[in-house]
Design a protein around this motif. Sequence first.
Motif, PDB file in Angstrom:
ATOM      1  N   ARG C 268       0.816  -1.212   0.000  1.00 31.50           N
ATOM      2  CA  ARG C 268       0.000   0.000   0.000  1.00 31.50           C
ATOM      3  C   ARG C 268       0.854   1.268   0.000  1.00 31.50           C
ATOM      4  N   ARG C 294      -1.774  -7.769   0.426  1.00 29.17           N
ATOM      5  CA  ARG C 294      -3.207  -7.840   0.140  1.00 29.17           C
ATOM      6  C   ARG C 294      -3.801  -6.492  -0.273  1.00 29.17           C
ATOM      7  N   PRO C 295      -3.480  -5.396   0.452  1.00 31.56           N
ATOM      8  CA  PRO C 295      -4.062  -4.120   0.007  1.00 31.56           C
ATOM      9  C   PRO C 295      -3.674  -3.780  -1.441  1.00 31.56           C
ATOM     10  N   GLN C 310      -0.738 -15.052   4.221  1.00 31.96           N
ATOM     11  CA  GLN C 310      -1.644 -16.050   4.793  1.00 31.96           C
ATOM     12  C   GLN C 310      -2.758 -16.446   3.841  1.00 31.96           C
ATOM     13  N   THR C 311      -3.365 -15.467   3.189  1.00 26.49           N
ATOM     14  CA  THR C 311      -4.450 -15.795   2.272  1.00 26.49           C
ATOM     15  C   THR C 311      -3.971 -15.780   0.824  1.00 26.49           C
ATOM     16  N   GLY C 312      -2.664 -15.717   0.638  1.00 31.55           N
ATOM     17  CA  GLY C 312      -2.098 -15.812  -0.703  1.00 31.55           C
ATOM     18  C   GLY C 312      -1.106 -16.960  -0.733  1.00 31.55           C
ATOM     19  N   GLY C 324       7.321  -0.597   0.449  1.00 32.43           N
ATOM     20  CA  GLY C 324       6.039  -0.040   0.911  1.00 32.43           C
ATOM     21  C   GLY C 324       5.137  -1.069   1.543  1.00 32.43           C
ATOM     22  N   ALA C 328       2.907  -6.809   8.188  1.00 31.67           N
ATOM     23  CA  ALA C 328       1.893  -7.415   9.059  1.00 31.67           C
ATOM     24  C   ALA C 328       2.142  -8.923   9.114  1.00 31.67           C
ATOM     25  N   ALA C 350       8.673   0.156  11.082  1.00 26.79           N
ATOM     26  CA  ALA C 350       7.810  -0.823  10.410  1.00 26.79           C
ATOM     27  C   ALA C 350       8.284  -2.235  10.742  1.00 26.79           C
ATOM     28  N   ASP C 363      11.972   6.682   0.873  1.00 32.36           N
ATOM     29  CA  ASP C 363      10.818   6.719  -0.016  1.00 32.36           C
ATOM     30  C   ASP C 363      11.004   5.734  -1.173  1.00 32.36           C
TER      31      ASP C 363
HETATM   32  C1  FAD Z   1      -7.385 -13.034   7.935  1.00 35.69           C
HETATM   33  C2  FAD Z   1      -6.433 -12.095   7.269  1.00 35.69           C
HETATM   34  C3  FAD Z   1      -5.673 -12.553   6.207  1.00 35.69           C
HETATM   35  C4  FAD Z   1      -4.757 -11.701   5.573  1.00 35.69           C
HETATM   36  N1  FAD Z   1      -3.991 -12.190   4.563  1.00 35.69           N
HETATM   37  C5  FAD Z   1      -3.052 -11.392   4.011  1.00 35.69           C
HETATM   38  C6  FAD Z   1      -2.180 -11.886   2.997  1.00 35.69           C
HETATM   39  O1  FAD Z   1      -2.276 -13.032   2.552  1.00 35.69           O
HETATM   40  N2  FAD Z   1      -1.236 -11.064   2.498  1.00 35.69           N
HETATM   41  C7  FAD Z   1      -1.096  -9.771   2.934  1.00 35.69           C
HETATM   42  O2  FAD Z   1      -0.191  -9.074   2.444  1.00 35.69           O
HETATM   43  N3  FAD Z   1      -1.914  -9.273   3.854  1.00 35.69           N
HETATM   44  C8  FAD Z   1      -2.894 -10.050   4.403  1.00 35.69           C
HETATM   45  N4  FAD Z   1      -3.723  -9.521   5.349  1.00 35.69           N
HETATM   46  C9  FAD Z   1      -3.674  -8.082   5.606  1.00 35.69           C
HETATM   47  C10 FAD Z   1      -2.579  -7.688   6.577  1.00 35.69           C
HETATM   48  O3  FAD Z   1      -3.087  -7.770   7.900  1.00 35.69           O
HETATM   49  C11 FAD Z   1      -2.120  -6.255   6.342  1.00 35.69           C
HETATM   50  O4  FAD Z   1      -3.238  -5.403   6.415  1.00 35.69           O
HETATM   51  C12 FAD Z   1      -1.452  -6.054   5.013  1.00 35.69           C
HETATM   52  O5  FAD Z   1      -0.441  -7.002   4.805  1.00 35.69           O
HETATM   53  C13 FAD Z   1      -0.843  -4.678   4.959  1.00 35.69           C
HETATM   54  O6  FAD Z   1      -0.392  -4.408   3.652  1.00 35.69           O
HETATM   55  P1  FAD Z   1       0.684  -3.286   3.354  1.00 35.69           P
HETATM   56  O7  FAD Z   1       1.913  -3.598   4.100  1.00 35.69           O
HETATM   57  O8  FAD Z   1       0.777  -3.188   1.874  1.00 35.69           O
HETATM   58  O9  FAD Z   1      -0.026  -1.959   3.834  1.00 35.69           O
HETATM   59  P2  FAD Z   1       0.201  -1.075   5.159  1.00 35.69           P
HETATM   60  O10 FAD Z   1       0.140  -1.902   6.376  1.00 35.69           O
HETATM   61  O11 FAD Z   1      -0.721   0.060   5.026  1.00 35.69           O
HETATM   62  O12 FAD Z   1       1.668  -0.573   5.036  1.00 35.69           O
HETATM   63  C14 FAD Z   1       2.117   0.366   4.122  1.00 35.69           C
HETATM   64  C15 FAD Z   1       3.573   0.628   4.466  1.00 35.69           C
HETATM   65  O13 FAD Z   1       4.168   1.454   3.502  1.00 35.69           O
HETATM   66  C16 FAD Z   1       5.012   2.406   4.117  1.00 35.69           C
HETATM   67  N5  FAD Z   1       5.109   3.544   3.208  1.00 35.69           N
HETATM   68  C17 FAD Z   1       4.180   4.506   2.980  1.00 35.69           C
HETATM   69  N6  FAD Z   1       4.610   5.360   2.034  1.00 35.69           N
HETATM   70  C18 FAD Z   1       5.847   4.931   1.669  1.00 35.69           C
HETATM   71  C19 FAD Z   1       6.808   5.403   0.743  1.00 35.69           C
HETATM   72  N7  FAD Z   1       6.584   6.477  -0.015  1.00 35.69           N
HETATM   73  N8  FAD Z   1       7.969   4.737   0.636  1.00 35.69           N
HETATM   74  C20 FAD Z   1       8.204   3.630   1.400  1.00 35.69           C
HETATM   75  N9  FAD Z   1       7.340   3.146   2.289  1.00 35.69           N
HETATM   76  C21 FAD Z   1       6.158   3.784   2.424  1.00 35.69           C
HETATM   77  C22 FAD Z   1       4.341   2.695   5.415  1.00 35.69           C
HETATM   78  O14 FAD Z   1       5.301   3.144   6.368  1.00 35.69           O
HETATM   79  C23 FAD Z   1       3.761   1.322   5.797  1.00 35.69           C
HETATM   80  O15 FAD Z   1       4.682   0.598   6.576  1.00 35.69           O
HETATM   81  C24 FAD Z   1      -4.637 -10.358   5.996  1.00 35.69           C
HETATM   82  C25 FAD Z   1      -5.417  -9.900   7.051  1.00 35.69           C
HETATM   83  C26 FAD Z   1      -6.304 -10.739   7.691  1.00 35.69           C
HETATM   84  C27 FAD Z   1      -7.099 -10.212   8.841  1.00 35.69           C
END
Ligand code: FAD
Lengths: 272, 453, 390
Positions: C268, C294-295, C310-312, C324, C328, C350, C363
Amino acid sequence: MNIAVCLKQVPDTSEVRINPKTNTLMREGIPSIINPYDVHALEEALTIRDRLGGRVTVLTMGPPQATDSLRKAISYGADHAILLTDRAFAGSDTLATSYILAGALGRLMDREPLDLIFCGKQAIDGDTAQVGPGIASRLGWPLLTYVTKIDGIDPTNQVFQVQRKIEVGREVVRCRLPALVTVVKEINEIRYAPLPDLIRAAHYPVEVWTNADLGLDASQLGLKGSPTWVNKISTPPMREKGEVLAGSDVAPAETARILADKLIPHIVVPNR
Amino acid sequence: MTVQEPTQQQLNQERWRDVPLEFEAIVVGAGPAGLAAAYTLAKGGVKTLLIERGDFPGSKNVMGGILYSYPTHQIIPDFWKEAPLERPIVEQRAWLLAEESVVSIGFKDPGFYEEPYNNFSVFRSRFDRWMANKVVEAGATLITETVVTDFLFDERADRRRVAGVVTNREQGEIRAQVVLICEGANSILTQRLGLQEDLSPGDLAVGVKEVIALPKGAIEDRFNVEKGQGATIELIGESTQGMFGMGWIYTNKDTLSIGVGVMINQLSRSGMNPNTVLEKMKQHPAVRPLLAGGETKEYLAKIIPEGGYHQVPKLYAHGVLICGDAAMLVNGVHREGSNLAMTSGKLAAETVIEAKKKGDFSSVTLKAYHDRLQDSFILKDLKKYENASALLQSNPHFFTLYPKLARYSARELFTVDNVPKKDKQKKIWHEVTSRRGIWNIAGDMYRLWRTLG
Amino acid sequence: MTAKKKKSPKAPPSAFTEKTVPPITDNPERSDTKAHEQIPLESIEAPKNLPAHGIWVYIEQLQGEVAPVSWELMGVGRQLADKLNCPLSGVLLGHDIQPLTELAFQYGADTLYAIDDPMLKPYTNECHSIALVQLCQAHHPEILLIGATTTGRDLSGSVATALRTGLTADCTQLDVDVDNRKLLQTRPAFGGNILATILCRDRWPQMATVRPRVFSKPEKQPERSGAVVWSDLGLDPSKTVMEVVERILDERTEGYLDEADIIVAGGRGLGSKDNFKLVEKLAQAIGGMIGASRPAVESGWAPYSHQVGQTGLTVRPKLYIAAGISGAIQHLVGMQNSDVIVAINKDPDAPIFRVATYGIVGDAATLLPAITQELGARMHGAPLGTERQL
Ligand SMILES: Cc1cc2nc3c(=O)[nH]c(=O)nc-3n(C[C@H](O)[C@H](O)[C@H](O)COP(=O)(O)OP(=O)(O)OC[C@H]3O[C@@H](n4cnc5c(N)ncnc54)[C@H](O)[C@@H]3O)c2cc1C
Ligand SMILES: Cc1cc2nc3c(=O)[nH]c(=O)nc-3n(C[C@H](O)[C@H](O)[C@H](O)COP(=O)(O)OP(=O)(O)OC[C@H]3O[C@@H](n4cnc5c(N)ncnc54)[C@H](O)[C@@H]3O)c2cc1C
């Protein structure tokens, strides 16, 4: 077509919240739901019954609170619900659970013949995917797992045809009845109970069976009947402490160079 | 294959589908207010349908809190013998926090450890679920995962009467003689009836809470209570970064509930997020040792309606009554809510039982609910504190300056440095008056006394 | 008591709603056979007092191709066998499988138990579970390892129940207690937040399934060989109850993510689909595949088949670059076994940094192009992937 559906009441792991700071599980107040795959199993059973007639019976093994899940299944349209509950069942692993469920299904079949048994592909709390196969094996019934579609059922000739997911695609399998089927979510869309059914289901008198009704061999139940046991609980090991490369105060190109120095040895390697 | 005779159970099986869908009362929301109402109604022989949008009662309200014994006992006598409770509270403390220090006042009474007790810490998810079972045992019908979205009305020439509800389900309309709105804070349904205007941020507080796990023994040592007993601490001052609000710590069996509530308008003015406020409070030198080594298990944020007496909507209309948070029945000053909710639910139910006897559910009969509330502690208390919120909000020094002064004074008095106490008092007085002027202080005290005293 | 008395097999084709399916075969005898007459599983006794010996790995094959997880299991099986000082064997079931037998030895097996029978092609739960149960009853392995693929899970549940033994699914660590010869089967529980070590008491074989890519594939040793023990299936083809009519393979234009050596994943934090392209560019430059949190998948930046976690998918590449992604636990469980992890995140706290081999606080949008350029150039315009046929 008489169909039985095995349901499990599970904690809703999608509501399991993780403490962002310690990455540990927050378990307080997590609602119990019907295992999501089982809801699709029920839906498929109801669809078949609506087409071909017959009865759908739902069974669950669990504590008395699992009545909630059974009533919900009734509100969706199941005809009959049975709760299997007994102190002696507590702590059963998949081997013992399939023994109990197979025993209950056998008892049900004393009352009415069954053509199909449906289960979800796995329960989201344990993710083992072993109980469905276990029941089939106990009953000596054919087993079809990961079913994505039921192409057709021929009750007269006692055969049916399904599509099932395999690692590299899917396969079409024809099988005789009676059989046990485990389903994945893609198989159907779930219905939402109308209000009157929901209200009536709240008054549904769930049938309760204990081991006194089933007469199963006590040595095969619960902890005693479970060969697997948890020996130790630990937290996932931490990886070795990593190295922080140049931070935001360094030009990106410089950071990239430092990183490349580190990575080249790892990625330029012969095929393994 | 053996064919068996149908059993009585099987015969019942065939009959359940014929249950008539007729109800005399519908209760919307299975929180403390709705549960108390539905229980009292069912016990009083009223055919009641209780509708909850969560997966189960309490599921939308998972955090711990304080349950007051007296009103609960009035509804379910001796509930403590079987209800899932955490700890009976034997000591209540108030802490005035300044940056580094605390002035503490407490009241401890071991008598609170005996029946009928004073209050308990509870987890709503457990307690509400238990109470919902009682409601069902008493004869009410409970359905969950169903949201009431609107009302059914009977329109007659002379009046418009609520005649049932509409839900988000298929064939989702259901009729009843009377509807009890127990929806909780920010009740859409109350607004739908035009009984409540839109609330302003100044009427609402946001509460954030965490549950922190600690060993039982550690809790008892740190809070200086006997085995199984509990304590509460209410924190004002630095706990809310000087904003209007309050922090609190409750002891559960093997967890602590810690939280802060702050008025939404103050938060938006300060640009602070409520998590930060809670995080800072947790880092306060007086608080940190209580939590040391604990692990956060839960986190929750929720709205608390704190508009007080002036924002209490009209509580009845033809065929409808409003209870609990939906009716703004929250005592912001003492931060009581569940007791008002339960008592108001009970009083509403009693009103309905009488209305049923009379066969009249018009506002003429239902007005008796308002009178009952007026006679009870609920509206009396709210009236008493009617200006508290406005006073405290417009005088930030209650949360900023006074805790500091209290701390300064206490430190001077308690520091053993051979300065005569009389001189100390002089010094304190000088410090205090130089910070806020004697007349201002006198005025503050007078107003505070008038509103709270 | 179970199966209903069937009507004549000559009955007119009937009651099929969507599609008319003819009976499986027109063999009239079969219509009187109850499904459970094939193998009287209830009568099978657990091999309680028999001396169980040896570690077995089920070699899963489809149309002559072995699932990589089988060789990964052979690798860990070798280590366990050496500890227990017992032989390591493969089990190979199918038809025309002779060409595959050598591979089993080259990947570490001492012996191979094999059944070659037309009824074992293609895989059906019915015949394969009977075959595996028969072999176990004849040779009493002490430990039986199976890959947690759809086929492996289908098979293992049936076999374990028939043998009345314990089965632990989706293990991520395997070890043995040399003193009591117990298999220590560790698997994640509660969404990967804790690890549970599970033991199987007094039943044999001790059975476990393992997800693909949890263990690495051992080096092939072309010089190794061993003995094949052939057995017969001995089933009557006219009595089978299921039949695979058709197999439709997915078309894959690219490799499998869970077999990639290099994965560049975005989350994300990249903020937009355009920025996610930076991830694709880097992957392209260094011959890797893209992964996503996932996001990122939910926002439509990457297809679901590339979701890690976990779900992938669970992946285990040599290099995993996470840009980025916060880290989690649900994401970590899918990638934390990667050999080298690079994390790029602007938040120094993080959680992804806890598993990173190399962490860069900054970044991603500016760092990714710089890294693409640097690595691309250093690899002399010849992306590794093309050379190494990823
Ligand atoms: C039952 C269940 C199953 C799930 N299964 C999965 C799964 O299979 N796979 C999965 O991935 N998730 C899964 N999730 C979701 C998981 O809990 C997290 O919500 C998800 O992994 C977060 O994705 P993310 O790291 O992309 O986003 P975020 O948690 O929003 O993290 C974004 C990160 O990017 C950083 N960032 C922001 N801007 C910049 C920038 N410009 N440069 C560098 N860094 C930056 C931030 O500091 C932050 O750390 C599941 C959740 C549940 C409840
Ligand atoms: C952080 C925090 C801490 C608190 N601590 C305490 C404390 O320690 N002691 C105390 O006495 N009070 C405390 N309170 C106040 C107390 O929680 C409330 O006053 C009390 O819960 C009000 O009860 P209620 O039944 O009116 O509303 P709620 O508890 O809000 O219940 C309303 C119910 O209605 C359901 N619902 C809402 N809308 C619909 C709809 N349209 N259809 C169907 N169902 C619907 C909801 O899901 C919910 O279950 C606290 C409040 C907060 C926010």
